[in-house]
Scaffold this motif. Sequence first.
Motif, PDB file in Angstrom:
ATOM      1  N   ASP A  19       0.823  -1.218   0.000  1.00 41.95           N
ATOM      2  CA  ASP A  19       0.000   0.000   0.000  1.00 41.95           C
ATOM      3  C   ASP A  19       0.855   1.266   0.000  1.00 41.95           C
ATOM      4  O   ASP A  19       0.332   2.368   0.000  1.00 41.95           O
ATOM      5  CB  ASP A  19      -1.021  -0.001   1.152  1.00 41.95           C
ATOM      6  CG  ASP A  19      -0.425   0.340   2.510  1.00 41.95           C
ATOM      7  OD1 ASP A  19       0.811   0.473   2.628  1.00 41.95           O
ATOM      8  OD2 ASP A  19      -1.211   0.463   3.468  1.00 41.95           O
ATOM      9  N   ASP A  20       2.184   1.094   0.016  1.00 46.04           N
ATOM     10  CA  ASP A  20       3.078   2.251   0.002  1.00 46.04           C
ATOM     11  C   ASP A  20       3.371   2.713  -1.423  1.00 46.04           C
ATOM     12  O   ASP A  20       4.030   3.735  -1.612  1.00 46.04           O
ATOM     13  CB  ASP A  20       4.404   1.910   0.705  1.00 46.04           C
ATOM     14  CG  ASP A  20       4.223   1.700   2.202  1.00 46.04           C
ATOM     15  OD1 ASP A  20       3.241   2.224   2.750  1.00 46.04           O
ATOM     16  OD2 ASP A  20       5.065   1.013   2.815  1.00 46.04           O
ATOM     17  N   SER A  59      -1.518   4.178   1.728  1.00 43.68           N
ATOM     18  CA  SER A  59      -1.525   3.740   3.130  1.00 43.68           C
ATOM     19  C   SER A  59      -2.821   4.182   3.803  1.00 43.68           C
ATOM     20  O   SER A  59      -3.349   5.249   3.508  1.00 43.68           O
ATOM     21  CB  SER A  59      -0.331   4.325   3.876  1.00 43.68           C
ATOM     22  OG  SER A  59       0.852   3.696   3.452  1.00 43.68           O
ATOM     23  N   ASN A  81       5.512  -3.252   4.489  1.00 42.89           N
ATOM     24  CA  ASN A  81       5.027  -1.920   4.793  1.00 42.89           C
ATOM     25  C   ASN A  81       6.018  -1.151   5.661  1.00 42.89           C
ATOM     26  O   ASN A  81       6.589  -1.705   6.602  1.00 42.89           O
ATOM     27  CB  ASN A  81       3.688  -2.004   5.527  1.00 42.89           C
ATOM     28  CG  ASN A  81       3.042  -0.644   5.659  1.00 42.89           C
ATOM     29  OD1 ASN A  81       2.737   0.002   4.656  1.00 42.89           O
ATOM     30  ND2 ASN A  81       2.859  -0.187   6.876  1.00 42.89           N
ATOM     31  N   THR A 116      -2.131  -2.610   3.634  1.00 46.49           N
ATOM     32  CA  THR A 116      -1.203  -3.748   3.510  1.00 46.49           C
ATOM     33  C   THR A 116      -1.941  -5.042   3.828  1.00 46.49           C
ATOM     34  O   THR A 116      -1.882  -6.017   3.070  1.00 46.49           O
ATOM     35  CB  THR A 116      -0.022  -3.580   4.490  1.00 46.49           C
ATOM     36  OG1 THR A 116       0.563  -2.296   4.286  1.00 46.49           O
ATOM     37  CG2 THR A 116       1.009  -4.663   4.313  1.00 46.49           C
TER      38      THR A 116
END
Length: 266
Positions: free
Chosen positions: A8-9, A39, A93, A107
């Motif tokens: 998710d980064d 994020s 993450n 994540t």
Amino acid sequence: MRILVTNDDGIYSPGIAALAKAARSFGEVRVVAPDVERSSAGHAITASLPLTYRATPVPEGVEAYRVNGTPADCVALGVHRWSDVDVVLSGINIGSNLGNAIWHSGTLAAAKQALLLGIPGIALSTPSDQEGPDFEALAPHVEEVLQLLLSQHHLPLVNVNLPPRPRGIRWTRQAVERYHGEVVPGTDPQGRQHFWFTVRQIEGSLEGTDRWAVDEGYTSLTPLRLDLTDHEALAELRGARLEPREKAAAKAPVAAPAMERKRITR
Ligand code: MN
């Protein structure tokens, strides 16, 4: 083994490069990740906009695609575009995902999306200071965790948190006792009020929890499930509360035609 790697980064994060590198020892790797950082996106999907899936060079030289969507979107698209994915890895993450943080975590949501599609999912996170995690130092520990998890016979959904210098591995439960989300008011340069929804540090943790393990310097592995049903409450509520109403309904005169009655009581 086909391993889909996401996060998710965003696709350019050093964390996803570290994970893709570690995954290569275990099978064929493909990266499908958000084009920008997402994020705290949780398990959101993009339902009102079209998604794109674009080939993108990444440092590890593996096949990689960036998606203009959420982590869950990336897993859905990744699995749609690549048949027979065996496992989805999400991370690594930059920032831990412990306790109630996992409700907000993109994540973990990517790993949950995998399981929704019938594929095992592993989310990996590590705490970060100003300088960011030392992924090179973590590499042997990430490999050790993957070795352990990918050799399990039954592997549904696992939340992994690695401290900076792990001294071992512990199986843990989610620390659900406290919540760390907090609204902090502030002002913009023109003096207007605004708010930050932020997280505060939680001190102390109960033994056996994910937070405790990481505080103690262990890598935390928490097996999770998608069933949110409170089975204890369900049993209690089924037994007690519905009974009086059903008794009353049984006494009431039946006026509706058969078809409709069936629909109402279903
Ligand atoms: Mn993140």
